[in-house]
Write an enzyme that holds these catalytic residues in place. Sequence first.
Site, PDB file in Angstrom:
ATOM      1  N   ASP A 414       0.544  -1.110   0.032  1.00  0.00           N
ATOM      2  CA  ASP A 414       0.361  -0.473  -0.310  1.00  0.00           C
ATOM      3  C   ASP A 414       1.419   1.167  -0.341  1.00  0.00           C
ATOM      4  OD1 ASP A 414      -2.279   1.194   0.062  1.00  0.00           O
ATOM      5  OD2 ASP A 414      -3.115   0.845   1.815  1.00  0.00           O
ATOM      6  N   GLU A 417       3.132   6.817  -2.368  1.00  0.00           N
ATOM      7  CA  GLU A 417       3.067   8.314  -3.664  1.00  0.00           C
ATOM      8  C   GLU A 417       2.677   9.336  -2.567  1.00  0.00           C
ATOM      9  OE1 GLU A 417      -0.354   4.870  -4.043  1.00  0.00           O
ATOM     10  OE2 GLU A 417      -0.258   6.348  -2.284  1.00  0.00           O
ATOM     11  N   ASP A 480      -8.639   4.231  -3.801  1.00  0.00           N
ATOM     12  CA  ASP A 480     -10.140   4.125  -2.441  1.00  0.00           C
ATOM     13  C   ASP A 480     -11.153   3.939  -3.482  1.00  0.00           C
ATOM     14  OD1 ASP A 480      -8.477   3.011  -0.802  1.00  0.00           O
ATOM     15  OD2 ASP A 480      -7.969   5.055   0.286  1.00  0.00           O
TER      16      ASP A 480
END
Length: 772
Positions: A414, A417, A480
């Site tokens: 995950d 970024e 998401d």
Amino acid sequence: MKFTDGYWQIRDGYHVQNPADVRDIVQKGDSFTVYAATKRIERKGDTLNGTLLKATYSSPMPDVIRVQLNHHKGKVNPGPEFALNTLNTDVQITQDEHGAELKSGNLRVSVNKSKGWDIGFHYNDKRLTGSGWRGPAYIESATEGVFFREQLELGVGEYVYGLGERFTPFVKNGQVVDIWNEDGGTSSEQAYKNIPFYLSNKGYGVFVNHPEKVSYEIASENVSKVQFSVEGETLEYFIIGGANPKEVLDNYTKLTGKPALPPAWTFGLWLTTSFTTDYDEATVNHFVDGMAERDLPLSVFHFDCFWMKEYQWCDFEWDKDMFPDPEGMLKRLKDKGLKICAWINPYIAEKSILFDEGMEKGYLVKTADGSVWQWDKWQAGMGLVDFTNPEATAWYKDKLKGLIDQGVDCFKTDFGERIPTDVVYYDGSDPVKMHNYYTFLYNKAVFDVLEENLGKNEAALFARSATVGGQQFPVHWGGDCSSNYSSMAESLRGGLSLGLSGFGFWSHDISGFEATAEPDVYKRWVQFGLLSSHSRLHGNESYRVPWLFDEEAVDVVRDFTKLKLSLMPYLFNSAVESSVQGLPMMRAMVLEYPDDPTCATLDLQYMFGDSILVAPIFNKEGDVRYYLPEGTWTNYLTGAKVEGGRWISENHDFKTLPMMIKPNSLIAVGAVDSKPDYDFADNVSLHLFELADGETAQAVVVNQAAEQELQVAVSRSGSKLAVHAEGTGKPWSIVLRGIDSVSSVDGGTQQAGSHGVIVAAASGTSELTIEL
């Protein structure tokens, strides 16, 4: 980034210089450099106190041309740089008083000296694009630094695709796109996976070779141009050719890296704990056993963030209050036939036992004064692992190895970024370039440790962020999304865009991540999710097991999971094709049908492999409108035959949807629907759909090591079907879909089946003749 005020004027604060007069062309080996003044040179004195821009043309491999534009080449470049592959290339350069030309394979670039600045790119005799008057530019700003810009022609009816996983409209014309990884969800212009590569429906691609921010104006600042710009003294891009869009993607991924082949078990259904829910081993077992009791095949169980204790992400230690016996728990789950995935990220919170160790050894990214960079977003006081430090990478990998030794099979990588730009890296890398590039180092480290410990073609991630080359470390998922039909559609757009950016394998959170979907959304998304490359039930604040939605949801999950598992011989061969050719498993229609103008803009349907068309349903009522190219298509689920070359309107319940098989297809269907990793060739059924007179349909069945075990070709001449097979060590059969009887069979036996006549090949036979 815009530099002009309308078509004629320059925006205040910018000084723009364009190549206007080609002064010299110098060949050096397999390249040549064009020297151009930024004004017309009428006399010798005009050469003083002026700017000379340079453009160098070369080729790293056939059908790919590199363009290097620069103003001052003496500036230090601390990196990082994308790792690119090269091949031996027969480059042909010709030059005369009119200009110069470089040819690589079937792609060539021509420079016309007589028109100031006139560059053309051609594939065979077809002009693809070009750079003309006021196209390239060196731009100075008193407040923002300097920039290099290029503008390439955009033809009438030409569309641009790709640029990473973008959730904005599928066709990028009219959009402003910044290549800058951000954690923006799926409903904004921001993207987790930014790739400075676009594909044109005219049959070429353009890759801008810069890890830092690349700013695109796609038919926006200038409506007949694709503009891209970067900060600095140089700009490098590649024109990538091919006979069709598939060849362009093949060439692009030859240059930047092919996707690895994920192991077969990853193609089954994944179930997670969800994010902020409460769970312990009893909760996990309740869900795992509940799936088994309802005959819902489950392949992977994923532990999301809270397998570690709060405030301690990442310390890679199980929360002993919730999981007192992690090794035993993982063994008990694996004894049930499951693979295990664990959530990780590249951040080390200050409360983690690893923070002090990382700080003392210099394994965390620092600020200019030598301090550890920290902030409180996501995790309190967290630092960032410095993957430019080989020792830090080895340290991080060693922590993951401990989890692999415990029984973890893969990792959800995950984040990646939220990377700061006001920091200092161990190897001196430019922090602005590292913002996008960081994810490559992060995911590579995790993928490498899995491959090192589990073996080649046994490594798999579930990654959110990516940059160029990240396709080598599958799988990627869409991030998401919200739990509604709009978000389901935007997820599909993102996946199709990523697929046209060189990524082969992609997934999404079935029914959405944020909030909890209504039962109808859940069931429609299950259909879409189980007809995707990879399939995961995951959410934020609630569990995603189907019985919490309604009993029909249980049936839908069961039906579509078993459907996907039965298609594994077809799907795994498609996956091998993706790893070899750089093609996505989920393909935008334009990729399979580049000559059908209707397919150019379609983004609510896709090809799953080369033979199955899927049109997900985005409403509760079950209404769907989709387009079929020419031919007689067959709904795999219902057997209905539909004539193509037109738009179709239908209504479906939650058990069906348009899953259409294109004519002249031979689909390999397995004998197992309870797991994804089985012997695909053993008792495989080859379903034949609408084979026309004079046509041949083929299918290949590979094993889990990607080795070919069976190849079957069926040719039709009038009422006669000739079947030729290679590799016939295991039982196999032909299913004639929609055909209830045949006159005779030579080389096998026939019997009636629910989908049509089943012709079982005699043991060891390689030839069958069927008379219809």
